[in-house]
Each structure stands twice: as C-alpha cells, then as structure tokens.
Scaffold this active site. Structure first.
Site, PDB file in Angstrom:
ATOM      1  CE  LYS B 219      -3.513  -2.452   0.864  1.00  0.00           C
ATOM      2  NZ  LYS B 219      -4.718  -2.093  -0.774  1.00  0.00           N
ATOM      3  CG  ASP B 247      -3.614  -0.595  -3.915  1.00  0.00           C
ATOM      4  OD1 ASP B 247      -4.156   0.298  -3.830  1.00  0.00           O
ATOM      5  OD2 ASP B 247      -4.297  -1.616  -3.390  1.00  0.00           O
ATOM      6  CD  GLU B 273      -4.820  -2.771  -6.713  1.00  0.00           C
ATOM      7  OE1 GLU B 273      -3.975  -4.054  -6.698  1.00  0.00           O
ATOM      8  OE2 GLU B 273      -6.032  -3.292  -5.875  1.00  0.00           O
ATOM      9  CD  GLU B 300      -9.579  -2.571  -3.937  1.00  0.00           C
ATOM     10  OE1 GLU B 300      -8.707  -2.758  -4.519  1.00  0.00           O
ATOM     11  OE2 GLU B 300     -10.689  -1.939  -2.428  1.00  0.00           O
ATOM     12  CG  ASP B 323     -14.959  -6.332  -4.657  1.00  0.00           C
ATOM     13  OD1 ASP B 323     -14.306  -5.712  -4.515  1.00  0.00           O
ATOM     14  OD2 ASP B 323     -16.279  -6.789  -4.687  1.00  0.00           O
ATOM     15  CG  HIS B 350     -10.809  -6.206  -4.920  1.00  0.00           C
ATOM     16  ND1 HIS B 350     -11.368  -5.595  -3.819  1.00  0.00           N
ATOM     17  CD2 HIS B 350      -9.908  -5.471  -3.245  1.00  0.00           C
ATOM     18  CE1 HIS B 350     -11.715  -5.775  -2.798  1.00  0.00           C
ATOM     19  NE2 HIS B 350     -10.464  -5.476  -2.292  1.00  0.00           N
TER      20      HIS B 350
END
Lengths: 436, 436
Positions: B219, B247, B273, B300, B323, B350
């Site tokens: 992240k 991400d 992402e 996502e 998703d 995701h």
C-alpha cells in the site's frame, strides 16, 4: 456560548404521482416522486432544510443514508459550518468506512446531498440571503474554497478557477440587476411525458406555445415509430423557431442511440438527452460525434464531479445538466459550474421531481452572475407540479424563473405537506400503497 | 408442486479488524471488515448464501438494500431462477424506482450483488457443483445469456462473445485438468498494509518469500518519502525476480499519481493500482500513458460493467481488477471477463476483505477454463485473514489457490461466526463499538 448543530430530523416524503403517470418516461414508467427530507436544527432555534430526490421505493434508503451522514454534523459549531461550507462538505464525505459504499455515488451520496443542501439553507437563512445571492456575493477565493479539488486539477486548477472568476467580477452588479429585472430562461417538460397519448401531447404543446414557452422537451426511447410520430406532432405545433429537445432517459445502447438521433434529427432537435448509460463517457462521446450538430446532453445521473469532468474533457456533451440532489449538494454543483464554464459548455440543470426547480434556479442564477456570466443557450428545466408544497416556491413569469427573494435555498416544505405525504403514515398513503 | 424461493435472511456481520490495523491503507485507515450477508431459502429446505462486502459503518445500508432488492426474489420458482440466472439478475435490477438510487452503482448495487451471489450459491448447490465448474460446464450460448448486453454492444456484441467462447471450447477439458493439478496463481497483500512499521513490513516480506510468494503488493499513497523507503525495503527482500505491485487506494489526483509512479518506478513495479478516483477513466488513461511500462490496475471500485468497458476501451488499464461484490454479482463479473478477454487484458480480481478470496477464485478459474484460456500475467489477490469463518474456505498450496470442490459459491459462513460477529448484538461487539 457557541451555537451548535444539535439535531437532524428526517422525513420520508412521497407523492403518489404514479397514479396520474406524471413523470413517466421510457426508463421510469411509474414514479412516485419522493424526497428524503432533512432538517438540521441548532440550539438557538434556527433550522436548515434540505433533501434529496428519489422516485419512490428506496426513498427509505436515501433517508437512512442522510441520517448516518448527518450524524457527522451533530455537535459542530454553527459558525464553523456556515462560514466554511467547503470544509463542512469535505468533512461529511470523509468517513472512510462510509466512503466504501460509494465512493461519492449512489445512495450514500444522495444522503450527503440532502445534508449539504440543508446546511446551505441554514447558511442562507442566517445570512438573510437566498442561496444564489449568498454565492454571488462570495469572493472568487471563497468560491474556490467551496470545492474539493482532489480529483480535478488535471483539468482545472484552483488558480485557473480563481482567474476565471476574477474576470467576471466587474460585471456581477450589472448582471444581477439584469437578472432581477428579467429572470432566468426556462424550458418545459410538462408537455411530453411518455405516458400521454397523442391528443394530450398535442393539446399540451399548444398550451405551452400559448403560455409563451419557446423550448419544449419530449420523452422518447421506447418505440422509434412512436417517437417519430410524436416529434412530428410537436414540431408542427411548435413551428420552426421554437426549440425541441428529446430525452431517452438512458434506455438505449450506443448504436441504437445514434439510430434514434438520425431518425429524429429531421425535426430540428436542439439536444438529445440521456441517450445511454449515464456512466458511459466514451459512449456519449461517440454519440456526440455521430449526431452533430444535434447536441448530446446529460448529467441528471452524473453521480459526481469526476464524471462531469470527463464528459466535458471528452467532448461528450454539448449541454451539461447538473442535478442539485445527485451531486453531493451545492458544493459539488459549484465545482461542476466551474468546470463547465472553463470548458465553454452551457449548464442547463435538470429539474422537475420534488423541488428540483426550487433548488437549481439558485445554481443557474449564481452561474450567470458570477461564473459563466452568460444566459446564451442556457435554460433551466421547468415542470409544473408539486410547487404548492414549498414555503418559497418558484415564481415564473412566462417562460422565465424570477429571482428568489426569501433567505435560504427554497427547500423548506410546508408543515401540512409533511403531515399528509409522509410515507407510509400520511393520509394519502394510509391503506393505499404505491400503484406499482 | 413447484419449489419456490420463500424467504431471505439478512445478517449484519462485522469483524473488528480496525483493532489491529489489518487492512489499513491510505484511504481506508481503520476498516472493520464487514459483510451484508443474505440467505435465500426455498420451501424445499434448500438455501443459497451470498454477501456483499463493506468496511464497517454503513453495512446496515447495504443490508437494507439487499433486503429491498431481495423482495423481488421471493415467490419465484427455484427452477426459473437457477436455470436462467441472467434473467434473474436482470429482474432484480429492473425495479424502475429502485434504479433511481444507482443506477447500477453504490449501495443499491451492493445489495443486488449479495442477492445475485446467493442465487448462484443456490444454483451450485442444487447442481452439485462449485460455481466455477457450473460456469465452466455452460455452453457458450448459456454464458452469453448470463449478461445484460444493453450498454455493451458498441464494444462487444453477443455474437462476438459467442465466437470467442467457442474458440476456447475444445481446450476446456485440458485446462480444467491442469487447473485441478496445479491450482491458480495468487499474490499476497498481507505484507504491505500501510499501518505496519518498517520492521514489520520487512519481516512479513521475508516470510512471504519463504512461504513461496513471488508477487507481493504494498500500500502506498500517503507520503511519498515513506513509500520510497518502503518500496526499497520490499524490493531488497524480494530480489530482482519477484513481482512488486503498489496500490494507492484512490488517494491521488492525476498529476500526483504520475509523480508517485515516476518516483517508485525504479523499484521495478509491475502495476500501480487505484492511483486516483475509480470513476476517472480518462484520468487513468492519462496516467497509463505517462507511466508505461508500469501498468495501471483498477476495478475494485469499478461499480459496473459500463465502467469496465470504458477502462478497457480507453487503454486506461493494463490489469483489470474485478470485485465479486461491487459488480452486481456473478453475472456482471462474467460480463467483465468477456470484455477483458476480448480486449486482451488480464483479469486479476480484487480479494481480501471478508470472503472475497472465497468468491473470486471461482471467477478466475472459470476465466481460465472457458473465457481467456490463459493464466499468463494473471494472479488472484490473497489476504490471509477471516477464512476460518467460512464453511468452505479457500485452500492454498504455496502461492496458488486449489480448486474448490464443494458445491456452491464458497460463500457460506459458519453458524458460530454468525452468532459471535453479528452487529451490534454479537459477543465481540457488545459494549465495545468500533474503534473509530
């Protein structure tokens, strides 16, 4: 003592419009126009009224969303809210767990709109100004600070917006005077609901002409032969110089939308509204390219300003329609006005429903005075129903909206209406239920 | 006697994950992973289990949406539902009044996903097949009929999809055998949550390598200096041959996203992402062009297949992430798989959250057997938490998902979990409340 926001009332308000097929179109065959209505209360006895608009079932979900978003307003100092409405709107949207439900779209965003709109009504009332005037008296810097710029700077920076607003500053007074004298131009949708038969359509078109309307919109998109016939009826009655717009309410795929426009273009259509999915920026761009010079219009279902940004950037729309209750309230509407003005695209707000006319008049009047500075190719939708339920209803003179004079956002609904139309316990709903 | 769907149970299920900062990222700082969980019941005693995923507050809104959408399922003949799941999904979405709350997005669409997923679980159980196999045994025509084509034909027609599926038919048996032997590749996000300090990040990266992971996601997006340092730590431990993904969870505007990617590209990033707003197709396209050969990944939060269509058509994504609970359930996920395969873009779903791994494994396995026919550049996200709450949890061997063997959609949650984690009355919530 600091005055604070201490309460939020929430009312599920529904009007049984499906019983008469008012508001029927190719996608929404039998709506019961509804409002998730909220009142923000302060400990000094002031109140701000706001709502979001739905078409019946599910209004309870929008209301629940308004409640959970509105909890974030409780306890805030009133001064902080009304003097930093940008910060307030960003605060409402900043709950990371609630954000997952959108982000910035769908039911949770409708709830946000209701609460933000109520805060603007409160701010207008406390300032003693109608919201259009509250906005039009703000400095360019104050206007820019209303906006959440996070996702917009690739297309418009705050500095560019500031410069654009400053260029309009010197003409504000003159335009405000013009607006107070002449009002703001409107168009009517009341003639062309899809559920009306040909005779009723013809009669309503004739009445519209007699009442002074020069722009009329028809619902299309269910059956092309029917639409050709209905457009012919309308054009014959309107004559060659009035404007005719059509609206498919998202029913068509891209290829069919192009086919429809080609079949109807001969009736000199000004704009083709909601030809396809409201999410399809590239689809609208393809339609716009194919059907020029007929303009593509959309925005009633553009769920946030990131969508508006793209519709404009892609050249997908020639008319930008914003919705005062689907966007996250006044702040996001202001962002859309700035983006559209920067792109040189006229904003012609979506209205009708419950009280959308009451709200969007403020936005377009502000746009004229302080943002775009123009009424050219700009008209606010007008539908003649449900105004009687508002404390400060729109005032029309011929085909023009007169400026609201009462402080606030014209969002407040009459107490008697709240009693009669509350769902499911109001008298119009007891033992009846929705038609559909 | 025709068996019918006679009931829908709905449970507000929340896990207090914010207490440990599992799942923390730059946008979602303290999520309580939650499920709006529904059970469709038949009068013959069968049940289908499904859910949508949220991150805490507002889960009650998703649940209310599932209830109101689910009412449309009550009374339908079970045979009609399980043998025409396309018609069923279109029926759920066809309430014109509820549609106004989306359309096809936000809370109401999350509710639709829960109900559609439950119907697929029921169909799998009645057929005695896991959902991936139920799908993989369908004819190309049956697969095409699962999809709502209204807004897709400008990019992919049903006939083109049919032809694409037929080309893969002859290889299905061989790929299914391969899948049963080797499983489906995965990547891990467990090492890189933003709330972890450097030492924990390094330790988890080392453990990931030792456990056989060759693709790891971090992240990023809160502070660029921190992200440079964290990517350096991760890349050093991963060595030059394993894959590193980053991400930003939508935190950045387009210009900042490009700046971030340029600063981190030196760590040989495979994909970037959610760099910006999930609604910003054109923004992603601009980022993709600027940061190639780093690929842009999103999906996502792509709320429906019209968004997926545009991301693909604009060349905005090199990796399509779907998703299972934000799209309107299995049917819309199938539409996304078809569009992505036609565009030649790998789908890497995701997962994580509550049970998303359990669901998406079915979709990717179906994609491999019958749609794209490839595992190249395809990995399913894997996060190692909350699996113990499922009756049929994912089974991993090293960095690969093994095929589910149990009939249904692996969505069923253990009765003990329902008791303990129901909000607000389950024992983990009583007297505690959310951390945030």
């Amino acid at each position: 003592m600091t005055a604070r926001i201490t309460g939020l009332d929430a009312v599920d308000l529904r009007f049984p419009t499906s019983r008469e097929l008012d508001g029927s179109d190719a996608m929404n065959e039998a709506p019961d126009y509804s409002a998730a209505y909220v009142v923000l209360r302060t400990d000094e006895g002031h109140s701000g009224h706001g709502f979001t608009f739905t078409i019946g079932r599910g209004n309870e979900l929008a209301l629940a969303a308004a409640r959970v978003v509105g909890e974030r307003a409780i306890g805030l100092p009133v001064d902080d809210v009304v003097h930093d409405l940008g910060g307030f709107a960003r605060h409402l949207a900043a709950d990371s767990q609630l954000r997952w439900l959108g982000p910035d779209k769908g039911t949770i965003h409708l709830g946000t709109a209701a609460v933000v709109n109520a805060a603007w009504d409160l701010a207008g009332k406390l300032a003693g100004k109608p919201v259009w005037k509250l906005l039009a008296d703000m400095s360019p810097r104050q206007i820019v600070d209303l906006v959440d710029w996070r996702y917009l700077t690739d297309v418009l920076t705050p500095d560019d917006a500031l410069e654009m607003l400053r260029r309009q500053e010197s003409g504000r007074a003159e335009r405000e005077a013009h607006l107070r004298r002449h009002g703001y131009p409107a168009y009517t949708t009341s003639a062309g609901w899809l559920g009306y038969d040909d005779a009723k359509l013809a009669r309503l078109c004739r009445e519209a002409v007699e009442a002074g309307w020069d722009s009329v919109k028809l619902k299309v998109g269910a059956n092309l032969d029917d639409d050709v016939r209905r457009c012919r009826i309308a054009r014959e009655i309107l004559g060659p110089h009035r404007r005719l717009m059509i609206d498919a309410n998202q029913t068509l795929g891209v290829p069919d939308a192009i086919r429809w426009a080609e079949a109807l273009a001969g009736f000199d259509v000004w704009w083709f509204e909601e030809p396809t999915s409201p999410d399809d920026v590239l689809g609208h761009a393809a339609i716009a390219e194919a059907i020029a010079p007929v303009k593509v219009a959309t925005g009633e279902h553009a769920h946030n300003v990131v969508m508006v940004k793209q519709f404009l950037a892609a050249g997908a729309i020639g008319i930008c329609q914003i919705d005062a209750c689907r966007l996250g309230g006044v702040n996001e509407a202001v962002a859309a006005l700035l983006l559209a003005a920067a792109a040189g695209v006229p904003v012609c707000p979506h209205a009708g429903g419950v009280g959308l006319c009451e709200l969007v008049q403020h936005l377009s009047m502000f746009d004229y005075v302080a943002v775009s500075g123009s009424m050219e190719n700009r008209v606010v939708e007008y539908v003649d129903h449900l105004h009687e339920h508002f404390v400060d209803p729109v005032r029309m003179r011929g085909a023009r909206y007169l400026v609201p004079e009462t402080p606030g956002y014209s969002a407040e609904i009459r107490p008697g209406t709240l009693r009669r139309f509350t769902f499911p316990d109001g008298e119009v709903w007891r033992g009846v239920g929705s038609r559909t």
